[in-house]
Scaffold this motif. Structure first.
Motif, short mmCIF file in Angstrom:
data_model
loop_
_atom_site.label_atom_id
_atom_site.label_comp_id
_atom_site.label_asym_id
_atom_site.label_seq_id
_atom_site.Cartn_x
_atom_site.Cartn_y
_atom_site.Cartn_z
N ILE A 122 -15.82 -14.68 -11.99
CA ILE A 122 -14.90 -14.28 -10.92
C ILE A 122 -13.67 -13.60 -11.53
O ILE A 122 -13.25 -12.52 -11.11
CB ILE A 122 -14.50 -15.50 -10.07
CG1 ILE A 122 -15.69 -15.95 -9.21
CG2 ILE A 122 -13.29 -15.18 -9.18
CD1 ILE A 122 -15.50 -17.29 -8.51
N GLU A 123 -13.12 -14.22 -12.57
CA GLU A 123 -11.86 -13.70 -13.10
C GLU A 123 -12.03 -12.44 -13.95
O GLU A 123 -11.20 -11.54 -13.90
CB GLU A 123 -11.17 -14.80 -13.93
CG GLU A 123 -9.70 -14.55 -14.07
CD GLU A 123 -8.97 -15.73 -14.69
OE1 GLU A 123 -9.30 -16.89 -14.35
OE2 GLU A 123 -8.10 -15.49 -15.55
N GLY A 134 -21.06 -11.42 -7.38
CA GLY A 134 -21.66 -12.39 -8.30
C GLY A 134 -22.55 -13.39 -7.61
O GLY A 134 -22.46 -13.63 -6.40
N LEU A 135 -23.45 -14.00 -8.41
CA LEU A 135 -24.26 -15.12 -7.94
C LEU A 135 -23.77 -16.36 -8.66
O LEU A 135 -23.53 -16.33 -9.87
CB LEU A 135 -25.74 -14.87 -8.26
CG LEU A 135 -26.32 -13.61 -7.60
CD1 LEU A 135 -27.68 -13.27 -8.19
CD2 LEU A 135 -26.42 -13.81 -6.09
N ALA A 136 -23.60 -17.43 -7.92
CA ALA A 136 -23.08 -18.67 -8.52
C ALA A 136 -24.20 -19.37 -9.28
O ALA A 136 -25.22 -19.76 -8.70
CB ALA A 136 -22.54 -19.57 -7.42
N LEU A 150 -21.68 -25.38 -5.69
CA LEU A 150 -21.82 -24.30 -4.71
C LEU A 150 -20.71 -24.38 -3.66
O LEU A 150 -20.11 -23.37 -3.30
CB LEU A 150 -23.19 -24.33 -4.05
CG LEU A 150 -24.36 -23.89 -4.93
CD1 LEU A 150 -25.68 -24.03 -4.18
CD2 LEU A 150 -24.19 -22.44 -5.40
N GLU A 151 -20.45 -25.61 -3.20
CA GLU A 151 -19.38 -25.74 -2.20
C GLU A 151 -18.04 -25.29 -2.76
O GLU A 151 -17.19 -24.77 -2.05
CB GLU A 151 -19.30 -27.20 -1.71
CG GLU A 151 -20.31 -27.43 -0.61
CD GLU A 151 -20.49 -28.90 -0.24
OE1 GLU A 151 -20.08 -29.78 -1.02
OE2 GLU A 151 -21.06 -29.14 0.84
N HIS A 156 -15.68 -17.95 -2.17
CA HIS A 156 -15.06 -16.75 -2.75
C HIS A 156 -15.79 -15.51 -2.22
O HIS A 156 -17.01 -15.44 -2.24
CB HIS A 156 -15.15 -16.78 -4.28
CG HIS A 156 -14.34 -15.70 -4.92
ND1 HIS A 156 -14.77 -14.38 -4.94
CD2 HIS A 156 -13.13 -15.71 -5.52
CE1 HIS A 156 -13.84 -13.64 -5.56
NE2 HIS A 156 -12.84 -14.43 -5.91
N PRO A 157 -15.03 -14.52 -1.74
CA PRO A 157 -15.69 -13.37 -1.09
C PRO A 157 -16.57 -12.56 -2.05
O PRO A 157 -17.43 -11.80 -1.60
CB PRO A 157 -14.52 -12.52 -0.59
CG PRO A 157 -13.31 -13.00 -1.35
CD PRO A 157 -13.57 -14.43 -1.69
#
Ligand code: FES
Lengths: 370, 147
Positions: A122-123, A134-136, A150-151, A156-157
């Motif tokens: 993310i950063e 992105g995929l978590a 996941l929660e 995050h958009p």
């Protein structure tokens, strides 16, 4: 420079890397940092790292940054060679170094790495570059922990689904994984599987007949693992139990799909009473709820042969374009696919992925604001 | 002067184009030039000159940026023989291998190949305004590609 693609392109498989694993440290507790200092990350991909790969160390030779760091670790170079070069509307990040988290023996360490990777992505990638989504990454050792992770990140958009590898301890339709699917189902987000991890750590062998000797053999096991996961999803009733999830299978091929489904549909007619909750032909569930990516696209016996397979596989719904940048088997958006009718190409190059990942069309105004 | 031969010398008239001063293209080096909109790689392999179209017949990658290498030649099962050092270029994307001297692919030499061009090394006779920055003696020579 090649002519710019005039069409919308969504690239469903881009591998971004760190220059050093220390980029993860700001997101990891001291306890984990100490182990990594002493023993490394301990993440190995297919076949516990014993197989060769292709290209130059597994990557396109021209994708290594000039400073000698890892291919895929440099956002400006990724823009130059991929995002700007082909005018990619969106790219879906699938990572690399942390992807085999689900092969680690220690569930807590695995979850800590997945979590650190997500924050790092993310950063370092999603926030600086609005074209990247992105995929978590989740660690499957303990699905309750994975569900919590996941929660934590799905709101995050820039995060558009969950990610894991193909290699597994048991197939993805089984109830063991339900806590993960419950979170995704609530949000209507996809469960994305990327090839890799077969035969690593405690995962099953790369093929049902054991370990092959050579990398080219290991690559062919991808279709086998994907077929095992897909049959599991069908006959464990996952599609009905989780009606809001789509399952995406990246880089495991597509041309085998129609004949695989013909076999399943035939078998189901006589065997349906063993799994009576499967009320429709298996192919129908797959066409509705499973998606595949193009790369590495076969050449077949020419364009006609591929177009025939696209028709049988319902490619206008089920197939999504991917480059796999910066891997050595990268597919060029301009040359990898056969010539095909305009509408079919539009579905494959962008619209199927736009629906699965819920990506708005990037308007001229949005582009100007970036 | 010495000419690097290729198997694909064409009968149609080709024009000679300046590539580099001989001293600027020593053995082991290469230069990518753009001629009439075509990108061409010119190689000095152990003193022999070769030129290939800089576009891979597979998906159009810049082939001439690839590694120059040998390869594992075809052998009986379980024999690994690395040979032909410096005779082969490997595409920087998907690794297709081509024989530099003929442009023929290793996996299917008759049907998959990349265009080659003749290269000559010549004495620079007339001063050429396009390269007058470089004072040239007859002994030095220039490398020319025939396109
Ligand atoms: S573009 Fe050269 S091998 Fe594919």
């Amino acid at each position: 420079m090649p002519p710019r693609a005039k069409e919308a392109i969504i690239d469903c498989d881009i591998h971004q890397r760190f220059k050093s694993h220390k980029e993860l440290y700001p997101y990891l507790s001291k306890a984990w940092q100490k182990d990594i200092d002493e023993f490394g990350l301990r993440l190995t991909t297919t076949g516990s790292g014993g197989f060769l790969n292709g290209g130059t160390g597994g990557f396109r030779e021209d994708s290594y940054p000039a400073d000698g760091t890892m291919a895929g670790s440099d956002l400006p170079l990724m823009r130059e060679q991929l995002l700007d070069y082909y005018d990619i509307e969106y790219g879906i990040l699938t990572g690399q170094d942390c992807s085999p988290v689900s092969t680690l023996p220690n569930a807590d360490y695995a979850n800590a790495i997945a979590s650190a990777y997500n924050d790092w992505m993310i950063e370092h990638w999603i926030e600086p570059e609005p074209r990247l989504k992105g995929l978590a990454l989740i660690a499957l050792q303990n699905p309750n922990q994975a569900a919590k992770e996941l929660e934590r990140v799905l709101d995050h958009p820039g995060i558009v689904g969950a990610l894991t590898q193909a290699g597994a301890r048991f197939p993805y339709g089984q109830r063991f994984y339900d806590p993960i699917y419950e979170v995704l189902n609530d949000r209507g987000m996809p469960f994305v599987v990327h090839t890799g991890g077969e035969g690593s750590g405690w995962n099953g062998n790369p093929t049902p007949v054991g370990y092959p000797s050579y990398y080219i053999e290991a690559r062919q096991s991808r279709a086998m693992s994907y077929q095992a996961h897909i049959t599991s999803l069908i006959f464990e009733g996952a599609f009905d139990r989780f009606p809001n999830i789509q399952w995406v299978f990246i880089e495991g091929g597509y041309i085998w799909l129609p004949t695989f489904l013909w076999r399943l549909d035939s078998d189901w007619k006589g065997l349906r009473d063993q799994t009576p909750w499967v009320t429709r032909p298996p192919s129908e569930y797959v066409f509705e709820r499973v998606r595949f990516t193009t790369q590495p696209m076969e050449q077949g016996e020419g364009p006609k042969s591929l177009l025939q397979i696209f028709e049988w596989g319902r490619a206008e719904k089920t197939l999504m374009f991917a480059t796999d940048y910066p891997h050595w088997d990268f597919d060029s958006p301009e040359q990898a696919l056969p010539r095909m009718p305009e509408e079919l190409r539009r579905r494959i190059m962008s619209e199927n992925a736009r629906e699965v990942f819920k990506l708005p069309v990037r308007t001229t105004e949005a582009l100007a604001a970036d | 002067m010495e000419q690097a031969t290729t198997e694909r010398a064409s009968t149609r008239t080709r024009e000679k184009h300046f590539v580099a001063l001989l001293r600027d293209l020593p053995p082991g080096s290469r230069k990518i030039v753009s001629i009439q909109g075509r990108s061409i790689g010119v190689f000095n392999i152990d003193g022999q000159f070769y030129a290939l179209k800089n576009s891979c017949p597979h998906q159009g990658a810049p082939l001439c940026a690839g590694r120059i290498k040998g390869t594992r030649v075809a052998t009986k099962p379980f024999e690994y023989v690395y040979a032909r050092e410096n005779e082969i270029i490997k595409c920087p994307w998907h690794g297709w291998e081509f024989e530099i001297s003929t442009g023929r692919s290793i996996f299917n030499p008759h049907r998959v190949r990349v265009q080659t061009y003749d290269v000559t090394v010549e004495a620079q006779e007339e001063p050429d305004p396009s390269i007058e920055m470089y004072p040239v003696t007859v002994e030095e020579g220039v490398v020319m590609v025939h396109v």
